[in-house]
Design an enzyme around this catalytic site. Structure first.
Site, PDB file in Angstrom:
ATOM      1  CG  ASP A 139      -1.458   1.259   1.647  1.00  0.00           C
ATOM      2  OD1 ASP A 139      -2.126   1.838   0.793  1.00  0.00           O
ATOM      3  OD2 ASP A 139      -1.229   1.726   2.786  1.00  0.00           O
ATOM      4  CG  ASP A 163      -1.544   7.822   1.157  1.00  0.00           C
ATOM      5  OD1 ASP A 163      -0.675   8.695   1.240  1.00  0.00           O
ATOM      6  OD2 ASP A 163      -2.440   7.821   0.291  1.00  0.00           O
ATOM      7  NE  ARG A 192      -8.161  14.311  -3.784  1.00  0.00           N
ATOM      8  CZ  ARG A 192      -7.943  13.557  -2.703  1.00  0.00           C
ATOM      9  NH1 ARG A 192      -8.944  12.948  -2.113  1.00  0.00           N
ATOM     10  NH2 ARG A 192      -6.729  13.408  -2.220  1.00  0.00           N
ATOM     11  CB  SER A 247     -11.572  11.755   0.116  1.00  0.00           C
ATOM     12  OG  SER A 247     -10.449  10.877   0.043  1.00  0.00           O
TER      13      SER A 247
HETATM   14  O1  M1P Z   1      -4.392   5.862  -0.537  1.00  0.00           O
HETATM   15  C1  M1P Z   1      -5.414   6.120   0.371  1.00  0.00           C
HETATM   16  C2  M1P Z   1      -6.324   7.242  -0.096  1.00  0.00           C
HETATM   17  O2  M1P Z   1      -5.544   8.417  -0.326  1.00  0.00           O
HETATM   18  C3  M1P Z   1      -6.285   9.552  -0.622  1.00  0.00           C
HETATM   19  O3  M1P Z   1      -7.153   9.822   0.447  1.00  0.00           O
HETATM   20  P1  M1P Z   1      -7.233  11.242   1.217  1.00  0.00           P
HETATM   21  O4  M1P Z   1      -6.995  12.300   0.200  1.00  0.00           O
HETATM   22  O5  M1P Z   1      -8.618  11.221   1.792  1.00  0.00           O
HETATM   23  O6  M1P Z   1      -6.184  11.218   2.288  1.00  0.00           O
HETATM   24  C4  M1P Z   1      -7.143   9.363  -1.861  1.00  0.00           C
HETATM   25  O7  M1P Z   1      -6.354   9.407  -3.015  1.00  0.00           O
HETATM   26  C5  M1P Z   1      -7.926   8.078  -1.794  1.00  0.00           C
HETATM   27  O8  M1P Z   1      -8.493   7.796  -3.053  1.00  0.00           O
HETATM   28  C6  M1P Z   1      -7.065   6.904  -1.391  1.00  0.00           C
HETATM   29  O9  M1P Z   1      -7.844   5.757  -1.213  1.00  0.00           O
END
Ligand code: M1P
Length: 250
Positions: free
Chosen positions: A16, A18, A138, A183
């Site tokens: 993954d 993030d 966003r 999001s």
């Molecule tokens: O990778 C996890 C999520 O990262 C982003 O989420 P957020 O902007 O809410 O932190 C988005 O790109 C989301 O699509 C993705 O699942």
């Protein structure tokens, strides 16, 4: 092209992005980049994230697709194998214009009625394999996204929003996935991160490992983490990913 140059060519390690390879929406560290380059001499490596490729490039580098053997954006709806693009499916073709219009109208009305400390722009991001819905918008700044995340933890803005969507669109077989800070992703059921596994099937890997931080039920790593063909590793941070990689593969 096979992977005979690796010491373990039949092992695939997927990550993954993030919270696993990078802090949320931030960039990869030199330490992680160097470790992945070393790991790639031993096994086959790939990333699989919910974000679209442009965001993943901001985090992993413009050459992200070249640093990994497999690159999976939007859970694998946009996919590359050794730099070559693989066929992908489209959310709008799946849902159809009429149903999408109703969904988008509902979402925008719902956000208009939300009382939040702040709103910015881009409330729906239309992607190839999904839409991403953000109540704050966003294009908020980094401090604003941290603030929204805290506010959401107290007021459950996103979980309540998802409940309203489920109640109003029961006929659509959609999954709502809260994977980030500001999001949630909306995609056809089954188009979660396990979608990417269809792209690696023909390589017949003996072991497929997955590292993710949102591995709990309801998290966007849960389905792939618990998939019967996958050896799942739950991490708390990129530092944790590094620690486990060193234990397992070095
Ligand atoms: O990778 C996890 C999520 O990262 C982003 O989420 P957020 O902007 O809410 O932190 C988005 O790109 C989301 O699509 C993705 O699942």
């Amino acid at each position: 092209m096979s992977f005979v140059d690796r010491t373990r060519p039949d092992t695939l390690v997927l990550f993954d992005v993030d919270g696993t390879l990078t802090p949320a929406r931030l960039t990869i560290s030199d330490e992680m980049r160097d470790l992945l380059a070393d790991l790639r001499k031993r096994v086959v490596i790939g990333f699989v994230g919910g974000s679209d490729l442009s965001k993943q490039k901001e985090q992993l580098g413009e050459n992200a697709v070249d640093l990994f053997d497999f690159s999976f954006s939007e859970n694998g709806l946009t996919a590359f194998r050794q730099g070559e693009k693989l066929p992908s499916a489209s959310f709008i073709q799946w849902i159809g214009e009429e149903e999408y219009k109703k969904l988008a109208n509902f979402i925008l009305h719902y956000i208009a009625d939300l009382d939040l400390p702040m709103k910015r722009g881009t409330f729906i991001e239309f992607r190839n394999g999904m839409i991403n819905v953000s109540p704050i918008g966003r294009n908020c700044s980094h401090p604003e996204r941290n603030e929204f995340e805290k506010f959401d933890k107290i007021h459950n803005i996103r979980p309540k929003f998802v409940e309203a969507l489920r109640a109003n669109f029961p006929h659509l077989d959609l999954t709502y996935s809260i994977g980030g800070q500001i999001s949630f992703d909306v995609f056809p059921t089954g188009w979660d991160k396990t979608y990417c596994l269809r792209h690696v099937k023909d390589d017949n890997f003996k072991e497929i490992h997955f590292f993710g931080d949102k591995t709990f039920k309801g998290g966007n790593d849960y389905e792939i983490y618990t998939h019967p063909s996958v050896i799942g590793h739950s991490v708390e941070s990129p530092a944790d990913t590094i620690r486990i990689l060193k234990e397992l593969f070095f």
